[in-house]
Design a protein around this motif. Structure first.
Motif: not given
Length: 359
Positions: A286-298
């Motif tokens: 379960g590696p952590v993601i370090t890059v800039p991120t936007i998550t979207l949910d419908g």
């Protein structure tokens, strides 16, 4: 390359908003969650039998594949690679691509293995669909196209693929837009049962684990996909022409093998390639993601966990924002193209905000 002029015509036919509607990220978006409703134009019914469309497909040898893809925007622009899911194809981005091209992005939309015009170079290559090989495919495609670093954006299988690249090869990722958040599969955790309502929603995974399911997918691939589209996106009024345009991608000779192996592998009912065991062990942690991120949910996506992204928030340690799209189901880029394109532009601006000197 598809010319800006060609895409301008496509936008004129199928997009009811100017690209100027894609606002840049504000500084507060870097560190705070953001819940927004899509514009009313995003909640439309696709009714035009012609509608926007891509120009000619391109093909390129990349890794073990000859990849079919479309390209839009200036060749020197910042790269944005858009990744589709199942049972979908590149046309999930038929409206997103011209919006981003008009903002100066070099947009790449590939068919994943087993879909559309993407083909294996060798008839003897294992038709493997474990999660890590899709990421390796996209890395190989970026190398073949001379793309060192790109914004990666996707949903469904595309989100998982983008998440994996961001987690294992962050140096190749400028920013990440991930529908449904953190989708990296842990096969050990997948052995545990879910609440019955969620198990019911995943019925086709269990169907595909059987020989009857294999025959059903082979014989009824279009009818099955249409059923899943309607369940996944209960408020999206897609028409027959929109579905048929995508369903042609399911005629790929490897489609059934890839779909079955993907879902059977996730349930530990099929083996992957031993050469990828090292990658899968890293992903299982379960590696952590370090890059800039936007998550979207419908909001109307039956697979969206409750809590406005809280279920996976600790998996993203870099600049981050979350957006819930009201009235939108699973196929976010096609149901809410403006909101999806805006997220790509905004996550790119996260890095600009980081570089901006403080006052």
């Amino acid at each position: 390359m598809i010319s800006r002029r060609t895409f301008g015509k496509a936008v004129g036919r199928g997009v009811a908003v100017s690209a100027a509607a894609l606002s840049p990220a504000c500084a507060t978006a870097v560190s705070s969650d953001d819940t927004q409703a899509p514009p009313a134009a995003d909640r439309r019914t696709e009714q035009s039998p012609k509608g926007p469309d891509f120009g000619p497909l391109k093909q390129i040898r990349a890794g073990v594949l000859n990849v079919g893809y479309v390209e839009a925007g200036p060749s020197h622009g910042p790269a944005a690679v858009l990744l589709h899911g199942w049972p979908y194809d590149i046309h999930s981005y038929v409206t997103v691509a011209p919006l981003l091209a008009a903002k100066g992005y070099r947009v790449i939309v590939p068919y994943l293995r087993g879909h559309g015009t993407t083909r294996f170079l060798s008839s003897t290559t294992f038709r493997n669909a474990q999660q890590s090989v899709f990421a390796l495919d996209i890395i190989a495609l970026m190398d073949a196209l001379g793309i060192d670093k790109a914004i990666l954006a996707g949903f469904d299988w595309g989100s998982r693929t983008a998440d994996i690249i961001a987690a294992l090869w962050p140096e190749r990722v400028k920013g990440l837009v991930s529908v449904s958040g953190y989708l990296i599969t842990n096969r050990a955790a997948n052995k545990e049962p879910l609440p019955p309502k969620l198990e019911w929603a995943w019925w086709y995974q269990f169907y595909f684990a059987t020989e009857r399911g294999r025959l059903g997918l082979e014989r009824n691939r279009r009818a099955l996909a249409r059923l899943i589209w309607k369940f996944n996106s209960p408020t999206w009024g897609f028409d027959a022409a929109t579905f048929d345009r995508t369903a042609a991608a399911f005629d790929n000779p490897d489609y059934v093998d890839i779909v079955l192996h993907n879902y059977r592998w996730r349930l530990s009912l099929a083996n992957g390639d031993p050469r990828d065991d090292g990658l899968e062990r890293r992903l299982a942690e379960g590696p952590v993601i370090t890059v800039p991120t936007i998550t979207l949910d419908g909001q109307d996506d039956p697979f969206t966990p409750p809590g406005g992204g809280a279920a996976y928030r600790n998996k993203f340690s870099g600049p981050y924002a979350h957006r819930t799209l009201r009235g939108i189901g699973h196929n976010v880029p096609q149901e809410a193209p403006e909101a999806f394109a805006r997220a790509v532009v905004d996550v790119d601006n996260f890095r600009t905000a980081e570089r901006r000197p403080s006052k």
